[in-house]
Motif scaffolding. Structure first.
Motif, PDB file in Angstrom:
ATOM      1  N   LYS A 202     -25.452   4.189  12.233  1.00 56.66           N
ATOM      2  CA  LYS A 202     -24.965   5.231  13.129  1.00 56.66           C
ATOM      3  C   LYS A 202     -24.764   6.545  12.378  1.00 56.66           C
ATOM      4  N   ASN A 235     -31.243   4.955  16.762  1.00 57.01           N
ATOM      5  CA  ASN A 235     -30.322   4.843  17.896  1.00 57.01           C
ATOM      6  C   ASN A 235     -30.860   3.920  18.979  1.00 57.01           C
ATOM      7  N   TYR A 240     -27.391   2.839  20.442  1.00 55.41           N
ATOM      8  CA  TYR A 240     -26.347   3.868  20.391  1.00 55.41           C
ATOM      9  C   TYR A 240     -26.674   4.911  21.463  1.00 55.41           C
TER      10      TYR A 240
END
Length: 596
Positions: A202, A235, A240
């Protein structure tokens, strides 16, 4: 450029990582049972802090109750580590409630204790927290940069790699907002290297996005897309969604700049869809704003108005002043481009109102920040006084122990006992003198704080008055311009009228501001007007108002502008007022009124 999108990603890794206990009922019962068996010691402080963190999100009032007890006990047993942790926990609880003024106070006090312990990782963590608060809530970049730099120093000296990466990324973000893209890129790259060592996907994606953003702003769009796409890949792999929506919006900005309208709209819609799906209101407003700006630029005004109207609806529901400001600006631009002048003027007027409201809030926050710093100085002085008092009490306790020992001696030690009593009296006198001196210092500091607050309030009222005076001046100039339109031909007259309408809507709130100014003067001078009436009961309302303005040290010209009258009329009012106040010719009326 959409700043809302970027800042969310730049500071993504700064979210406060509070050590909150799991919300399970038996955990609380277990801690309370343990607490009942403990004496006043370090373990009891730790247990109280655990209870405070356990209730931090579900029962904030109970959490503060336990935290205050922990802090009081830590100060009582004079354990530096207990004081450091307890102040930190108290700051975290206020941070959860978004009450940042006490948060800053408690973090700074905690830092003083951790400095005594030489706990470098914890110092780095706290300085990062302080920097985050200043950047995201006060937009004080200088203060934020100071704290992030301190965090970086402590992180490097203790090999606290995660805090180091956070500090580097945050410093890069500050240089980004100052348009120093070379420095920003350096710090973003350094943060990326550290994060790649740590292996948190992340954080790695966040750094890749930020580097891409710098290249986009420097018009190296192919490089920017390369970094954005790396972030997208990470991501998407780890799902995410919030970060992915930011990536898509930033890529949309690139294609919008290239005038690849179809690709730009596609990426903006993907960003909007993700934010709608996950219920991310702030992200949705940011994506809609980016899309609306693109649609206005590409001439798709109807679609742009749909996007900005949706922002307007969401912002009204969430009381988001920035969203309201941006939405009304976009709608004004779209309507103006379509030739809907009346609608454009309406939205420009709303935009001006929201812009002024945000400005006033920022000024209020700055004043609160000044007050917080003064309060912190007082708090530090009070702590120093308490520390000195505790030291004196400890010294007195040692003397008492010595006296008890001496009392066990026989008459042969009578002379020594007498000397001890004399020494005790001398020590008490010195203590009383020291406490008296310290109390005088504290009172002086409080007086200085009150003077500073009064001066700040006076300056604020004076600036407000000057601002209104300038607006009155503008209206008089506008009146003359309108008279001149009679001698202008039809084509030029229509053009000039449009220009005047746009200028008027930005300056037409004078009566409301005059009312707000009078209300502010009345609130700030309640005590002054009351005393004035006691001494001079025959003063008229206009004379009382003139007294209040003179007390602000406004000139006759400024007062005339505020009251829409002539300077000569103000001078006559001052002359009659001097007579009612029975002032000598040599005596200044302003100095006289400021003494009330």
């Amino acid at each position: 450029m959409n700043g809302k999108i970027l800042i969310a990603f730049i500071l993504l890794s700064l979210s406060c990582k509070l050590s909150i206990a799991q919300d399970q009922p038996y955990v609380s019962d277990s801690l309370i049972a343990r607490l009942a068996l403990l004496e006043d010691n370090l373990e009891k402080v730790q247990t109280l802090n655990e209870l405070a963190l356990h209730h931090s999100e579900t029962m904030p009032e109970k959490a503060l109750y336990y935290s205050k007890k922990a802090l009081a006990l830590a100060n009582q047993i004079q354990n530096v580590k207990a004081c450091a942790i307890s102040n930190k926990v108290m700051g975290e609880l206020f941070e959860i409630q978004h009450n940042y003024q006490p948060t800053i106070n408690y973090y700074l006090i905690s830092i003083k204790h951790f400095q005594k312990l030489e706990d470098e990782p914890e110092l780095a963590r706290l300085y990062n927290k302080l920097g985050w608060i200043y950047i995201t809530n006060h937009y004080d970049y200088d203060q934020g940069l100071y704290y992030f730099t301190k965090a970086l120093e402590h992180a490097k000296s203790s090999n606290a790699e995660e805090e180091k990466a956070t500090a580097l990324n945050s410093i890069g973000g500050i240089f980004y907002y100052q348009a120093d893209y070379t420095s920003a890129l350096h710090y973003f790259n350094e943060s990326l290297k550290t994060r790649q060592k740590l292996g948190n996907p992340k954080d790695i994606a966040a750094s890749l996005n930020n580097i891409g953003e710098i290249y986009r702003l420097e018009y190296q769009e192919d490089l920017a897309l390369e970094y954005y796409n790396q972030a997208v890949e990470i991501n998407e792999k780890h799902n995410y969604q919030t970060n992915l929506a930011i990536n898509f919006s930033n890529i949309g900005l690139i294609y919008s700049n290239k005038e690849s309208n179809a690709l730009a709209s596609n990426y903006f819609e993907r960003s909007i869809a993700i934010n709608r799906k996950i219920g991310n209101t702030a992200g949705l407003i940011a994506s809609l704003h980016a899309s609306g700006e693109h649609l206005n630029k590409s001439g798709e005004f109807e679609k742009a108005m749909l996007a900005f109207n949706e922002i307007l609806e969401i912002a009204r529901e969430t009381s988001d002043l920035e969203g309201l400001r941006d939405a009304t600006a976009g709608l004004a631009k779209a309507n103006e481009s379509k030739g809907n002048i009346s609608e454009a003027l309406k939205y420009y007027k709303q935009h001006s109102h929201f812009k002024d409201s945000l400005f006033n809030i920022k000024k209020s926050e700055q004043l609160d920040e000044i007050q917080t710093r003064f309060a912190l100085d007082l708090k530090e002085k009070e702590i120093a006084l308490k520390d000195n008092e505790i030291a004196l009490l400890q010294r007195e306790q040692k003397l008492n122990n010595s006296r008890q020992l001496l009392l066990l001696l026989s008459l042969l030690l009578l002379l020594i006992f007498g000397l001890f009593i004399y020494g005790k009296l001398q020590s008490r006198n010195r203590k009383n003198k020291l406490l008296l001196s310290q109390k005088e210092s504290l009172n002086k500091a409080r007086e200085e704080l009150m003077q500073a607050e009064l001066k700040s309030k006076s300056n604020e009222l004076t600036n407000f008055a000057l601002h209104l005076g300038e607006k009155n001046k503008f209206l008089h100039e506008l009146k003359n311009e309108l008279k001149n339109l009679r001698n202008t031909n039809d084509n030029d007259r229509e053009t000039r009228i449009k220009e005047l309408l746009i200028n008027v809507q930005q300056n037409l709130q004078i009566q409301k501001e005059l009312d707000e100014f009078q209300k502010t003067i009345n609130q700030s001078n309640q005590g002054f007007v009351k005393k004035l009436k006691q001494h001079f009961p025959d003063l008229t309302k206009n004379e009382e108002r003139l007294c209040a303005m003179l007390r602000l040290n406004l000139s006759s010209k400024e007062i005339a502008a505020l009251n829409n009258t002539s300077t000569r009329a103000v001078e006559m009012g001052r002359y009659r007022l001097r007579k009612k106040l029975n002032l000598d010719q040599e005596q200044s009326i302003i100095d006289y009124l400021q003494e009330f």
